[in-house]
Scaffold this motif. Structure first.
Motif, PDB file in Angstrom:
ATOM      1  N   SER A 218       0.822  -1.204   0.000  1.00 15.26           N
ATOM      2  CA  SER A 218       0.000   0.000   0.000  1.00 15.26           C
ATOM      3  C   SER A 218       0.855   1.254   0.000  1.00 15.26           C
ATOM      4  CB  SER A 218      -0.930  -0.008   1.218  1.00 15.26           C
ATOM      5  OG  SER A 218      -1.676   1.181   1.288  1.00 15.26           O
ATOM      6  N   ARG A 219       1.943   1.231   0.770  1.00 17.24           N
ATOM      7  CA  ARG A 219       2.830   2.399   0.831  1.00 17.24           C
ATOM      8  C   ARG A 219       3.530   2.623  -0.510  1.00 17.24           C
ATOM      9  NH1 ARG A 219       5.794   0.835   4.741  1.00 17.24           N
ATOM     10  NH2 ARG A 219       4.576   1.824   6.384  1.00 17.24           N
ATOM     11  N   VAL A 220       3.965   1.543  -1.133  1.00 22.62           N
ATOM     12  CA  VAL A 220       4.645   1.675  -2.421  1.00 22.62           C
ATOM     13  C   VAL A 220       3.699   2.243  -3.478  1.00 22.62           C
ATOM     14  CG1 VAL A 220       5.617   0.331  -4.323  1.00 22.62           C
ATOM     15  CG2 VAL A 220       6.357  -0.099  -1.990  1.00 22.62           C
ATOM     16  N   GLN A 221       2.450   1.819  -3.451  1.00 19.97           N
ATOM     17  CA  GLN A 221       1.487   2.286  -4.448  1.00 19.97           C
ATOM     18  C   GLN A 221       1.090   3.736  -4.229  1.00 19.97           C
ATOM     19  OE1 GLN A 221      -1.537  -0.771  -3.865  1.00 19.97           O
ATOM     20  NE2 GLN A 221      -1.045  -1.648  -5.851  1.00 19.97           N
ATOM     21  N   ASN A 222       1.066   4.187  -2.998  1.00 19.77           N
ATOM     22  CA  ASN A 222       0.563   5.523  -2.699  1.00 19.77           C
ATOM     23  C   ASN A 222       1.656   6.569  -2.548  1.00 19.77           C
ATOM     24  OD1 ASN A 222      -2.093   4.550  -2.623  1.00 19.77           O
ATOM     25  ND2 ASN A 222      -1.926   4.002  -0.474  1.00 19.77           N
ATOM     26  N   ASP A 223       2.847   6.167  -2.122  1.00 16.78           N
ATOM     27  CA  ASP A 223       3.907   7.138  -1.869  1.00 16.78           C
ATOM     28  C   ASP A 223       4.633   7.505  -3.154  1.00 16.78           C
ATOM     29  OD1 ASP A 223       3.206   6.963   0.724  1.00 16.78           O
ATOM     30  OD2 ASP A 223       5.004   5.944   1.436  1.00 16.78           O
ATOM     31  N   ASP A 224       5.087   8.744  -3.199  1.00 13.53           N
ATOM     32  CA  ASP A 224       5.913   9.209  -4.302  1.00 13.53           C
ATOM     33  C   ASP A 224       7.374   9.091  -3.876  1.00 13.53           C
ATOM     34  OD1 ASP A 224       7.140  10.394  -6.407  1.00 13.53           O
ATOM     35  OD2 ASP A 224       6.183  12.347  -6.199  1.00 13.53           O
ATOM     36  N   PRO A 225       8.158   8.219  -4.526  1.00 11.72           N
ATOM     37  CA  PRO A 225       9.545   8.040  -4.081  1.00 11.72           C
ATOM     38  C   PRO A 225      10.387   9.292  -4.227  1.00 11.72           C
ATOM     39  CG  PRO A 225       9.177   6.954  -6.188  1.00 11.72           C
ATOM     40  CD  PRO A 225       7.831   7.387  -5.691  1.00 11.72           C
ATOM     41  N   LEU A 226       9.967  10.229  -5.084  1.00 14.01           N
ATOM     42  CA  LEU A 226      10.747  11.442  -5.278  1.00 14.01           C
ATOM     43  C   LEU A 226      10.633  12.404  -4.105  1.00 14.01           C
ATOM     44  CD1 LEU A 226      10.029  12.123  -9.063  1.00 14.01           C
ATOM     45  CD2 LEU A 226      11.963  10.939  -8.021  1.00 14.01           C
ATOM     46  N   GLU A 227       9.612  12.224  -3.269  1.00 16.44           N
ATOM     47  CA  GLU A 227       9.449  13.125  -2.129  1.00 16.44           C
ATOM     48  C   GLU A 227      10.529  12.904  -1.070  1.00 16.44           C
ATOM     49  OE1 GLU A 227       5.552  12.678  -0.607  1.00 16.44           O
ATOM     50  OE2 GLU A 227       4.560  13.597  -2.338  1.00 16.44           O
ATOM     51  N   ASP A 228      11.048  11.698  -0.982  1.00 18.38           N
ATOM     52  CA  ASP A 228      12.072  11.382   0.022  1.00 18.38           C
ATOM     53  C   ASP A 228      13.196  10.608  -0.656  1.00 18.38           C
ATOM     54  OD1 ASP A 228      13.357  11.213   2.430  1.00 18.38           O
ATOM     55  OD2 ASP A 228      12.234   9.479   3.145  1.00 18.38           O
ATOM     56  N   SER A 229      13.727  11.165  -1.740  1.00 23.16           N
ATOM     57  CA  SER A 229      14.725  10.456  -2.531  1.00 23.16           C
ATOM     58  C   SER A 229      16.126  10.981  -2.242  1.00 23.16           C
ATOM     59  CB  SER A 229      14.419  10.606  -4.025  1.00 23.16           C
ATOM     60  OG  SER A 229      14.388  11.977  -4.389  1.00 23.16           O
ATOM     61  N   GLU A 230      17.080  10.153  -2.560  1.00 24.13           N
ATOM     62  CA  GLU A 230      18.484  10.483  -2.347  1.00 24.13           C
ATOM     63  C   GLU A 230      19.328   9.608  -3.255  1.00 24.13           C
ATOM     64  OE1 GLU A 230      19.989   9.181   1.470  1.00 24.13           O
ATOM     65  OE2 GLU A 230      18.228   7.894   1.732  1.00 24.13           O
TER      66      GLU A 230
END
Length: 435
Positions: A218-230
């Motif tokens: 659920s987190r992978v589908q809903n979260d944007d990885p670019l918001e907390d990316s490095e």
């Protein structure tokens, strides 16, 4: 004298009549020229559309077809031709044509859902459409067709997901209930209690893993990885994935190996990337026989002018059949259900990997042959500063070694890394400025 007068009068009257007839013919000719010409094509296309209807139909998302009283197509959108509704100037779907005739007869609006064969394909799947027919004026009929294929597919996926979740949760919960009753009945038998308690622990662990992977999915589908990316080091991801499965690998005497190019970087959410690679390594260990090897290696490649990082997980396991390879990334799908339940697998691991790869602009692929093993490859875009950061880190190590006198031989650098090494040399040779 009277005869001549009569002839002259008759000639005058005839002249006046000829002039009147000529004038009437001229007026009639002008009127006919001013009237719109009715060609054979206009007879076949039927009456024109009411004002404004053409503009409205051009902005509709649905496929639109307008029929006249002879069932000829007056107007059809490009989407209607793409779906194969209109063929040779006629509506080619008999149920829709019958609906149009019924609506023209009684003026009643009708709607129905139909399954249409895909145009130009030999596949057995069909297009699901919703057709709505309504009168348009006194002689025309409007047909609107909406493609429901994708909506039905998504609904089927959701329905299957709910059914699978219910089944997967029901199994460990039911087992815990039965085992607890068995513990109560065997309260005076310490060995039986201990045996049932161990099985209860296994089922509780399985239930915990399932809930956690549902949360992760659920987190992978809903979260944007670019918001907390490095910028994430691939070496660290590989080490973390290997350590995560080391205990289970040692229990089966499986050797875990790390290799490939060092100093690679990808850009994204570290937690999601670590979970995806960890799932691949864990699956490789679970589906490999004892005393085999599992290798994790990263390398840099290019495709379409874009730098990509490939992280491959290779095992010597049972392999995957061609039929199963098409479905292994589906939620809750298991190649070997008995083995998955024995190892605590939930059937969600590869689905999480697929979502993580897609959300990071990459993909996951698989090569496998039954009895020979499998290779899962996670392909991700390289971090924009990946090479520069790796070169600077190597140059920094070089500088520290030089200052400490520990460097005995010159380090080997790639040609692309040389500018950053020279930059580090300049910084080391520059005089120190004291305050």
């Amino acid at each position: 004298m009277d005869v001549n007068a009569a002839v002259a009068a008759a000639a005058a009257i005839a002249g006046v009549c000829t002039g009147v007839i000529a004038m009437l013919a001229f007026r009639w000719s002008e009127r006919e020229q001013a009237r719109p010409t009715r060609t054979s094509s206009s007879l076949h296309t039927g009456p024109g559309l009411p004002p404004g209807v053409d503009t409205v139909l051009s902005v509709l998302r649905s496929s639109a077809v307008v029929l006249d009283e002879s069932d000829a197509v007056v107007k059809a959108s490009s989407a209607a031709y793409a779906l194969g509704l209109v063929r040779g100037g006629r509506l080619g779907i008999e149920p829709m044509l019958q609906m149009a005739r019924d609506t023209r007869r009684d003026g009643e609006i009708r709607q129905v859902e139909l399954d249409l064969p895909r145009r130009g394909t030999g596949r057995g799947d069909a297009l699901a459409v919703s057709a709505r027919v309504a009168p348009l004026g006194s002689r025309l009929v409007l047909l609107l067709v909406e493609d429901l294929t994708e909506a039905r597919r998504i609904e089927a996926v959701r329905r299957d997901f709910v059914a699978n979740v219910s089944h997967e949760l029901k199994t460990p919960v039911g087992a815990l209930s039965l085992l607890s009753e068995a513990v109560l009945d065997a309260s005076e038998e310490p060995e039986a209690v201990q045996r049932f308690a161990g099985r209860m622990q296994n089922e509780a662990t399985r239930l915990t893993n399932l809930v956690q992977e549902l949360i992760d999915l659920s987190r992978v589908q809903n979260d944007d990885p670019l918001e907390d990316s490095e910028s994430v080091r691939v070496d660290e991801l590989v080490t973390e994935a290997i350590e995560r499965s080391r205990h289970s690998a040692e229990g089966k005497q499986i050797t875990l190996l790390a290799g490939g190019t060092e100093g690679l970087h990808v850009w994204g959410n570290r937690g999601q990337l670590a979970a995806a690679l960890g799932n691949l390594v864990e699956n490789a260990v679970n589906y490999s026989p004892a005393r085999t090897r599992v290798k994790v290696a990263g390398r840099r490649t290019q495709e379409g002018g874009e730098d990509l990082i490939e992280i491959a997980v290779t095992d010597q396991g049972i392999g995957i059949s061609e039929r199963d390879r098409e479905r292994i990334f589906e939620r809750f799908y298991r190649v070997d259900p008995a083995r998955s339940r024995a190892t605590g697998g939930t059937g969600l691991g590869l689905s999480i990997v697929k979502h993580v790869a897609a959300s990071h602009g990459g993909e996951v692929t698989v090569w496998s042959a039954e009895g020979q093993g499998s290779t899962f490859t996670l392909r991700l875009p390289e971090a924009g500063s990946g090479r520069e950061q790796a070169a600077l880190e190597k140059a920094d190590r070089l500088g520290r070694n030089r200052l400490s006198g520990a460097l005995q031989e010159p380090a080997a650098f790639d040609e692309e890394e040389r500018p950053y090494v020279d930059q580090a040399d300049e910084q080391l040779s520059a005089p120190e400025v004291l305050p």
